[in-house]
Design an enzyme around this catalytic site. Structure first.
Site, mmCIF file in Angstrom:
data_model
loop_
_atom_site.group_PDB
_atom_site.id
_atom_site.type_symbol
_atom_site.label_atom_id
_atom_site.label_comp_id
_atom_site.label_asym_id
_atom_site.label_seq_id
_atom_site.Cartn_x
_atom_site.Cartn_y
_atom_site.Cartn_z
ATOM 1 N N SER A 157 0.858 -1.194 0.000
ATOM 2 C CA SER A 157 0.000 0.000 0.000
ATOM 3 C C SER A 157 0.892 1.241 0.000
ATOM 4 C CB SER A 157 -0.853 -0.019 1.269
ATOM 5 O OG SER A 157 -1.504 1.217 1.469
ATOM 6 N N TYR A 213 -3.670 -0.795 10.060
ATOM 7 C CA TYR A 213 -3.487 -0.998 8.619
ATOM 8 C C TYR A 213 -2.079 -0.563 8.204
ATOM 9 C CZ TYR A 213 -4.560 -0.826 3.604
ATOM 10 O OH TYR A 213 -4.551 -1.024 2.237
HETATM 11 P P1 NAD Z 1 -12.063 -4.976 -1.020
HETATM 12 O O1 NAD Z 1 -12.617 -4.738 0.335
HETATM 13 O O2 NAD Z 1 -12.854 -4.551 -2.218
HETATM 14 O O3 NAD Z 1 -11.703 -6.530 -1.199
HETATM 15 C C1 NAD Z 1 -11.075 -7.262 -0.177
HETATM 16 C C2 NAD Z 1 -11.137 -8.753 -0.487
HETATM 17 O O4 NAD Z 1 -10.574 -9.468 0.639
HETATM 18 C C3 NAD Z 1 -12.563 -9.266 -0.676
HETATM 19 O O5 NAD Z 1 -12.588 -10.259 -1.662
HETATM 20 C C4 NAD Z 1 -12.870 -9.870 0.699
HETATM 21 O O6 NAD Z 1 -13.860 -10.889 0.652
HETATM 22 C C5 NAD Z 1 -11.510 -10.436 1.076
HETATM 23 N N1 NAD Z 1 -11.390 -10.655 2.525
HETATM 24 C C6 NAD Z 1 -11.626 -9.760 3.510
HETATM 25 N N2 NAD Z 1 -11.482 -10.341 4.706
HETATM 26 C C7 NAD Z 1 -11.152 -11.637 4.473
HETATM 27 C C8 NAD Z 1 -10.904 -12.756 5.316
HETATM 28 N N3 NAD Z 1 -11.000 -12.692 6.652
HETATM 29 N N4 NAD Z 1 -10.616 -13.946 4.735
HETATM 30 C C9 NAD Z 1 -10.574 -14.061 3.379
HETATM 31 N N5 NAD Z 1 -10.796 -13.050 2.541
HETATM 32 C C10 NAD Z 1 -11.093 -11.840 3.076
HETATM 33 O O7 NAD Z 1 -10.643 -4.260 -0.995
HETATM 34 P P2 NAD Z 1 -9.575 -3.897 -2.143
HETATM 35 O O8 NAD Z 1 -9.460 -2.445 -2.204
HETATM 36 O O9 NAD Z 1 -9.809 -4.671 -3.376
HETATM 37 O O10 NAD Z 1 -8.251 -4.409 -1.407
HETATM 38 C C11 NAD Z 1 -7.488 -5.519 -1.811
HETATM 39 C C12 NAD Z 1 -6.086 -5.368 -1.244
HETATM 40 O O11 NAD Z 1 -5.481 -4.179 -1.761
HETATM 41 C C13 NAD Z 1 -6.052 -5.233 0.268
HETATM 42 O O12 NAD Z 1 -4.896 -5.907 0.779
HETATM 43 C C14 NAD Z 1 -5.907 -3.736 0.465
HETATM 44 O O13 NAD Z 1 -5.318 -3.426 1.682
HETATM 45 C C15 NAD Z 1 -5.012 -3.399 -0.696
HETATM 46 N N6 NAD Z 1 -4.997 -1.992 -1.104
HETATM 47 C C16 NAD Z 1 -6.135 -1.367 -1.541
HETATM 48 C C17 NAD Z 1 -6.048 -0.028 -1.938
HETATM 49 C C18 NAD Z 1 -7.222 0.737 -2.449
HETATM 50 O O14 NAD Z 1 -7.101 1.933 -2.678
HETATM 51 N N7 NAD Z 1 -8.375 0.117 -2.665
HETATM 52 C C19 NAD Z 1 -4.831 0.647 -1.866
HETATM 53 C C20 NAD Z 1 -3.709 -0.037 -1.422
HETATM 54 C C21 NAD Z 1 -3.799 -1.340 -1.040
#
Ligand code: NAD
Length: 253
Positions: free
Chosen positions: A145, A158
């Site tokens: 991130s 986080y």
């Molecule tokens: P999101 O909330 O849309 O998706 C998260 C996914 O993780 C979903 O499929 C959910 O079902 C799964 N998940 C959550 N808890 C879980 C558990 N206990 N067991 C199994 N699966 C689980 O989020 P996103 O934005 O797509 O994030 C995906 C990754 O990218 C994460 O690691 C997040 O920290 C990272 N990230 C996101 C952003 C952003 O701007 N969206 C930026 C940097 C990093």
């Protein structure tokens, strides 16, 4: 070698956690577009991801796994290897965020975030790493991130977890690089997913964030397709222990 085959993932199997939506879904589809079959693992149902991947003529296997539960990582990897036969590419994407000012941040929120974002990432790396070491090859891509580098606001667990994911990536790259496994991370910038819904709903934060992104807009899950294919493919064979920012320039501004 032709450029096309440099990036081809034909015959490869990718395990992607949290593939139901958002960035995990985008990367799973990208890997399938490059020719990989995909194992999606997580708590939410993944019919949309399945449909999109099967429409590409690739196989999709779904494994239910709650990565906040102790022992879930080991069970997941055992199941994946016994059902599908092998894992060539691992994308540790599943992650959660809890937003509260640090002075009121509860132990429960802290432990939930660290369990899913860090403990399970290490455990899956260890289990899949053993499998890849036996095969003498593999690619691990952890999702970091901007908060692997910066502090963020109201997200102390986080931020701690994502700094640790960057460190873990480098530590595993050092241990496994000479044994056929490359371990890298992608650090997405501000991307439009459920994870950032609260930020985008806050007009003032949204306007500030957007104004600081040199590309002038938030990223989308499709923006991670190219970077994840690169890190999963032959094209990146000498890239190891790197955290690749895919952020529209955020870290430069
Ligand atoms: P999101 O909330 O849309 O998706 C998260 C996914 O993780 C979903 O499929 C959910 O079902 C799964 N998940 C959550 N808890 C879980 C558990 N206990 N067991 C199994 N699966 C689980 O989020 P996103 O934005 O797509 O994030 C995906 C990754 O990218 C994460 O690691 C997040 O920290 C990272 N990230 C996101 C952003 C952003 O701007 N969206 C930026 C940097 C990093």
């Amino acid at each position: 070698m032709m450029t096309q085959s440099f990036f081809a993932l034909t015959g490869k199997v990718a395990l992607v956690t949290g593939a139901s939506r958002g960035l995990g879904q985008g990367m799973a589809i990208g890997l399938a577009e490059a020719g990989a079959d995909v194992i999606g693992a997580g708590i939410s149902e993944m019919s949309e991801t399945r449909e999109k991947i099967e429409a590409l003529g690739r196989s999709f296997y779904e494994i239910k796994a709650d990565l906040s539960e102790p022992g879930a990582a080991k069970q997941l990897v055992e199941k994946a290897v016994s059902e599908v036969g092998k894992i060539d590419i691992l994308v540790n994407n599943a992650g959660i965020i809890r937003r509260t000012e640090a002075e009121n941040f509860s132990d429960e929120d802290w432990n939930d975030v660290i369990n899913v974002n860090l403990n399970s990432v290490f455990q899956i790396c260890r289990e899949v790493g053993n499998h890849m070491l036996e095969n003498g090859s593999g690619r691990i891509i952890n999702i970091a991130s901007m908060l692997s580098f910066q502090g963020g606001l109201r997200v102390p667990a986080y931020t701690a977890s994502k700094h640790a994911v960057a460190g873990l990536t480098k530590s595993l790259a050092n241990e496994w690089g000479s044994r056929g496994i490359n371990v890298n991370a992608i650090a997405p910038g501000y991307m439009e997913t459920d994870n950032t819904e609260a930020l985008r709903a806050n007009e003032e934060r949204n306007a500030y964030i957007t104004s600081r992104i040199p590309k002038g807009q938030w990223g989308k899950p499709e923006d991670l397709k190219g970077p994840v294919i690169f890190l999963a493919s032959e094209a990146s064979s000498y890239v190891n222990g790197h955290v690749l920012c895919v952020d529209g320039g955020w870290m430069s501004s």
